[in-house]
Design a protein around this motif. Structure first.
Motif, short mmCIF file in Angstrom:
data_model
loop_
_atom_site.label_atom_id
_atom_site.label_comp_id
_atom_site.label_asym_id
_atom_site.label_seq_id
_atom_site.Cartn_x
_atom_site.Cartn_y
_atom_site.Cartn_z
N THR A 16 33.66 53.84 26.65
CA THR A 16 32.57 54.67 25.91
C THR A 16 31.86 55.65 26.35
O THR A 16 31.47 55.70 27.69
CB THR A 16 31.74 53.01 24.96
N MET A 17 32.39 57.04 25.67
CA MET A 17 31.20 57.65 26.11
C MET A 17 30.61 59.02 24.85
O MET A 17 31.83 58.60 23.77
CB MET A 17 32.13 58.48 26.99
N ASN A 18 29.90 59.89 24.70
CA ASN A 18 29.99 60.57 24.13
C ASN A 18 30.76 62.03 24.26
O ASN A 18 30.42 62.68 25.21
CB ASN A 18 28.43 60.85 24.03
N ALA A 19 31.59 62.12 23.48
CA ALA A 19 32.39 63.11 23.73
C ALA A 19 32.11 64.77 23.97
O ALA A 19 32.56 65.52 24.55
CB ALA A 19 33.58 63.85 22.86
N ALA A 20 30.41 64.90 23.72
CA ALA A 20 30.22 66.62 23.38
C ALA A 20 29.63 65.72 24.99
O ALA A 20 28.89 67.06 25.75
CB ALA A 20 28.63 65.88 23.06
N ALA A 21 30.02 65.18 26.31
CA ALA A 21 29.73 65.39 27.81
C ALA A 21 30.52 64.55 28.83
O ALA A 21 29.82 63.12 28.46
CB ALA A 21 27.92 65.17 27.98
N PRO A 36 31.19 69.47 17.02
CA PRO A 36 32.33 70.77 17.23
C PRO A 36 32.98 71.09 17.70
O PRO A 36 33.24 70.96 18.51
CB PRO A 36 32.89 70.06 16.16
N VAL A 37 31.94 72.41 18.17
CA VAL A 37 32.36 73.32 19.26
C VAL A 37 31.60 72.67 20.48
O VAL A 37 32.54 72.98 21.49
CB VAL A 37 31.52 74.32 18.81
N GLN A 38 30.48 72.35 20.51
CA GLN A 38 30.27 71.33 22.20
C GLN A 38 31.93 70.31 22.13
O GLN A 38 32.20 70.64 24.04
CB GLN A 38 29.28 70.92 21.87
N VAL A 39 32.37 70.13 21.73
CA VAL A 39 33.15 68.89 22.53
C VAL A 39 34.39 69.72 22.48
O VAL A 39 35.11 69.03 23.23
CB VAL A 39 33.42 67.78 20.92
N LEU A 40 34.69 70.78 21.59
CA LEU A 40 35.75 71.29 22.37
C LEU A 40 35.81 71.80 23.19
O LEU A 40 36.83 72.24 24.12
CB LEU A 40 36.15 71.73 21.00
N ARG A 41 34.55 72.46 23.90
CA ARG A 41 34.50 73.38 25.08
C ARG A 41 34.12 72.32 25.88
O ARG A 41 34.78 72.24 27.15
CB ARG A 41 33.22 74.10 25.39
N GLU A 42 33.82 70.96 26.35
CA GLU A 42 33.65 70.06 26.95
C GLU A 42 35.62 69.42 27.09
O GLU A 42 36.71 69.33 27.69
CB GLU A 42 33.29 68.42 26.78
N MET A 43 36.31 69.56 26.47
CA MET A 43 37.49 69.33 26.15
C MET A 43 38.40 70.64 26.96
O MET A 43 39.25 70.07 28.11
CB MET A 43 38.39 69.04 24.49
N LYS A 44 38.44 71.35 26.34
CA LYS A 44 38.89 72.48 27.43
C LYS A 44 38.69 72.37 28.87
O LYS A 44 39.34 72.57 29.96
CB LYS A 44 38.15 73.88 26.87
#
Length: 305
Positions: free
Chosen positions: A196-201, A224-232
């Motif tokens: 369980t987590m916040n995808a932005a971090a 959403p951009v921050q989340v994509l950067r975290e995915m990357k």
């Protein structure tokens, strides 16, 4: 000859889908909704408010969207996307686990299912446990535990035997044969975890995963951009980011409908369904390897790195 008998099965299916899509679009465009109201402060709901929306939707979510996804071919696209997952996998915004059945036996070393809604995570866990994927993992865990107990018993027996023969205890390790060397070597095929987590971090180190998957999550994130950067960030070099997303159509009439119904949609589903997905992906610094659009340009199938 009846009217319907004049058409082939394929023509009837296509006609039915077009009628369904037209009906849904008309209903969304013209029918009033009790949800067509902004919050008291005149803005869209906050992230915490939308999280509560996801929690409340969770128990009946599969039933509500199941037929819609089937008729519009979303299930086939999910299956095609998930089939490309390999190695260590992080699935973002797993929701109620609508991708679970598309992970094939032995496809991945590990899958981390994640979401920030506890309600969604509860349904997800239950679905994984009841799935073929979960049953295999449960069996493999129990098998690994059994092998570990057998290894300990084997080790203890050899140690007692060695001491009875005057062999130094430190030499016992070298006497254990390959069958008792480790617990479960080659047994566990796909390890399953829940987060369980916040995808932005994302709480994982850089370059932790071979594959990151997100299906219909970008529409629900606050940034959403921050989340994509975290995915990357957590993707290994050469790894794949697999996206299946709602986004703004490239057809004018559909864009107008999405804009008109945005407020209703955000309040009902917590989903901003008319974001410019391609622009978000580029802004996050990702390289698009493959992209397809369907459903009047509102569904994006993207492979990036």
């Amino acid at each position: 000859m009846s009217f319907l008998s004049r058409f082939s099965r394929t023509q009837l299916i296509i006609g039915g889908l077009l009628t369904y899509a037209t009906g849904v679009s008309a209903a969304l465009t013209f029918l009033p909704s009790s949800s067509d109201k902004k919050d008291a402060n005149g803005s869209f709901p906050s992230e915490s408010a939308r999280q509560s929306t996801f929690d409340s939707l969770a128990p009946g979510y599969d039933k509500e969207v199941g037929m819609h996804e089937y008729l519009l071919g979303i299930q086939r696209r999910r299956k095609r996307l998930v089939a490309q997952a390999t190695g260590r996998v992080l699935e973002i915004a797993s929701g109620t686990g609508r991708n679970v059945d598309y992970y094939q036996k032995g496809c991945c070393d590990e899958i981390v299912f994640s979401d920030f809604s506890e309600g969604m995570m509860k349904v997800l866990r239950e679905k994984v446990e009841a799935s073929d994927l979960g049953k295999r993992w449960d069996y493999q865990k129990r098998r690994a535990q059994q092998l570990e107990l057998e290894r300990i018993a084997h080790h203890s027996t050899r140690q007692v035997q060695a001491q009875g023969q005057g062999v130094p205890p430190g030499a016992v390790e070298g006497m254990i044969d390959g069958s008792g060397s480790t617990a479960g070597d080659g047994v566990v095929e796909t390890e399953i975890r829940f987060k369980t987590m916040n995808a932005a971090a994302i709480p994982y180190p850089n370059q932790s995963f071979d594959t990151v998957i997100d299906t219909f999550g970008l529409c629900s994130f606050e940034d959403p951009v921050q989340v994509l950067r975290e995915m990357k960030r957590v993707l290994k070099p050469g790894g794949k980011l697999l996206l299946l997303e709602h986004g703004n159509s490239h057809w004018g009439f559909m864009k107008d409908m999405q804009a008109k119904q945005l407020d209703r949609h955000v309040h009902k589903y917590g989903c901003y369904w008319n974001r410019e997905i391609g622009e978000l992906v580029r802004e996050a610094g990702l390289k698009v390897v493959e992209q397809e659009r369907s459903q009047l340009g509102t569904v994006f199938f993207i492979i990036a790195e």
